[in-house]
Design a protein around this motif. Sequence first.
Motif, PDB file in Angstrom:
ATOM      1  N   MET A 168       0.858  -1.196   0.000  1.00  0.00           N
ATOM      2  CA  MET A 168       0.000   0.000   0.000  1.00  0.00           C
ATOM      3  C   MET A 168       0.881   1.228   0.000  1.00  0.00           C
ATOM      4  O   MET A 168       1.885   1.263   0.720  1.00  0.00           O
ATOM      5  N   ARG A 169       0.487   2.219  -0.771  1.00  0.00           N
ATOM      6  CA  ARG A 169       1.292   3.434  -0.836  1.00  0.00           C
ATOM      7  C   ARG A 169       0.975   4.343   0.359  1.00  0.00           C
ATOM      8  O   ARG A 169      -0.192   4.560   0.668  1.00  0.00           O
ATOM      9  N   PRO A 170       2.005   4.869   1.010  1.00  0.00           N
ATOM     10  CA  PRO A 170       1.756   5.758   2.151  1.00  0.00           C
ATOM     11  C   PRO A 170       1.488   7.190   1.691  1.00  0.00           C
ATOM     12  O   PRO A 170       2.383   8.033   1.678  1.00  0.00           O
ATOM     13  N   GLY A 196       5.346  14.181   3.892  1.00  0.00           N
ATOM     14  CA  GLY A 196       4.060  13.469   3.884  1.00  0.00           C
ATOM     15  C   GLY A 196       4.294  11.971   3.818  1.00  0.00           C
ATOM     16  O   GLY A 196       3.601  11.188   4.472  1.00  0.00           O
ATOM     17  N   ILE A 197       5.275  11.562   3.028  1.00  0.00           N
ATOM     18  CA  ILE A 197       5.544  10.130   2.879  1.00  0.00           C
ATOM     19  C   ILE A 197       6.052   9.555   4.196  1.00  0.00           C
ATOM     20  O   ILE A 197       5.605   8.508   4.652  1.00  0.00           O
ATOM     21  N   ARG A 198       6.967  10.284   4.839  1.00  0.00           N
ATOM     22  CA  ARG A 198       7.528   9.801   6.110  1.00  0.00           C
ATOM     23  C   ARG A 198       6.400   9.592   7.149  1.00  0.00           C
ATOM     24  O   ARG A 198       6.296   8.535   7.761  1.00  0.00           O
ATOM     25  N   ASN A 199       5.546  10.603   7.309  1.00  0.00           N
ATOM     26  CA  ASN A 199       4.480  10.487   8.314  1.00  0.00           C
ATOM     27  C   ASN A 199       3.494   9.384   7.960  1.00  0.00           C
ATOM     28  O   ASN A 199       3.088   8.592   8.807  1.00  0.00           O
ATOM     29  N   SER A 200       3.131   9.337   6.678  1.00  0.00           N
ATOM     30  CA  SER A 200       2.130   8.346   6.280  1.00  0.00           C
ATOM     31  C   SER A 200       2.664   6.928   6.407  1.00  0.00           C
ATOM     32  O   SER A 200       1.895   5.990   6.622  1.00  0.00           O
ATOM     33  N   THR A 201       3.973   6.756   6.245  1.00  0.00           N
ATOM     34  CA  THR A 201       4.554   5.415   6.367  1.00  0.00           C
ATOM     35  C   THR A 201       4.253   4.844   7.749  1.00  0.00           C
ATOM     36  O   THR A 201       3.782   3.719   7.884  1.00  0.00           O
TER      37      THR A 201
END
Length: 399
Positions: A9-11, A55-60
Motif C-alpha cells: 500500500m502506498r503511504p 508526507g511520505i515519512r508520516n504516512s509510512t
Amino acid sequence: MTAIVVSGMRPTGRLHLGHYHGVLKNWLALQENRECYFFVADLHALTTHYEHPEGIRNSTWDLLVEWLAVGLDPEKAVLFIQSWVPQHAELALLLGMMTPLSWLERVPTFKDQQEQLRDKDLATYGFLGYPALMSADILLYDATEVPVGADQVAHLEIARELARRFNSLYGRTASDQAAIEAGLQALGKKARRNLEKLREDYQREGSPQLLAQAQAIVTDAASISEVTRSLLMNYLEGKGRSILREPQVLLTAASKMPGLDGRKMSKSYGNTLGLREEPEQVRKKLLTMPTDPARVGRHDPGEPERCPVWPFHQAYSSVETQAWVQEGCRSAGIGCVDCKQALVEKVIAEQAPIRERADYWAARPDDLRQIAAAGAQKAREKAAQTLARVQEVMGLDVH
Ligand code: SF4
C-alpha cells in the motif's frame, strides 16, 4: 507448494473505510493460511509524491499503525517498509535493463494518472518505470498469487510478462541455446528471418495470431528433431528455465463500501470516512449523507438499493436491522434520520477498538520501528536469494 502472497500500500495519507473493507479485511484472511509479505510502498509513493517527502515519512508510520490496529499480525505476516529492503530497488534496476519501453508506455494507468494528476509533473523516469518496480516487489518473493481487483489485472500482467521475458533471456542452459541456434539455422535463411520477426513482434504486442504464424513455421519444418522443435516452441513464447516465478492473479471481490456520496470512496472525491475518524465526525458525516432522492419528505417511500446509506447497513448492521431498514424505507415507516442513527452507533462501535489500538501503537514509535526492522530482516533474507539468482544469470559477478 506454499502459497506466497505479496501486496503493498502506498503511504499517501490515512486509511479510510474503502481500504478497510476493500483491502485490509482480505489481507487479514490471507495472513491466516498463506505466507504473506505486506509492505508499505514508500518508493512507489515517491513516483508521484516526490516533492512531498515529509508526507511520505508520516504516512509510512501511520500506515503501519493502522495495519496493526486492524489486526495484521507480524507473527503471521511479514510486515515491512519497502525502502528498508534495498533488493526492491536493485531488482527494479536490473529488470529495467530488459523492459521494453513500449510495455511501460502501454500500461493503462500511465496515461490515466498523468491525466488525473495534472497538478504534478509526472513526466519522470521513476513514474514511467514504476511497473518495473512493482514487478520487482512481486518477483523478489517468488509470489504465487497477488491479490488484485478486476480493474487491476492488467497491472499484474506486466510482472508476469517480465518474468517470462527474463526466463526466456536468461533461463536457458548453454546446450539448449546451442540446440536452438542449430534449429534456427536448419530452417533456412528466409524462414528464420520470418520466424525471428514474428517472435519479436509477438513478444512486443502479445498477439496470439503472430504466435500462431510463428508456430506454424516451426511445425512445418521437416529438418529438425522433436526436441529441437519443442525448444523452438518455448523460444517463441519466451519460456525458459524458471528463475523468476510467474505469479497468478488472486481476484478479490470489489469493495462494497462506497463513499459518502455513493461514488467510489476516494480522497480525491472528498467522500471518505476515515478508519480512525473521531466518533463526532463519524456521526456528522453519516447523518449528512445523501439518501434516495425519491424520499423528498418523511412520508415518501424510498428504495434502499438507490441509497448510499444502504451498503453501510449491509456491512455493519445485523440481519434484523437490515430487514427493518428495507421494510421501513419502502413503507416510509421510518425516517432517514432514524435509519442513519441505527448505523452511526454500529460504525462507531466497530471503529472504537481500532482507534484504541491505533492510539496504543502510535504512542510506541520504538516498538513500531522494531516491528518494521524485524519484518525487513525477514523480507531481505528471502529477497536476497532471488536477487542472487538474478545477478548470477545476468553476468554480475557479485558472489
Ligand atoms: S430510510 Fe435509510 S435506506 Fe431508505 S432512503 Fe432513508 S437513509 Fe436510505
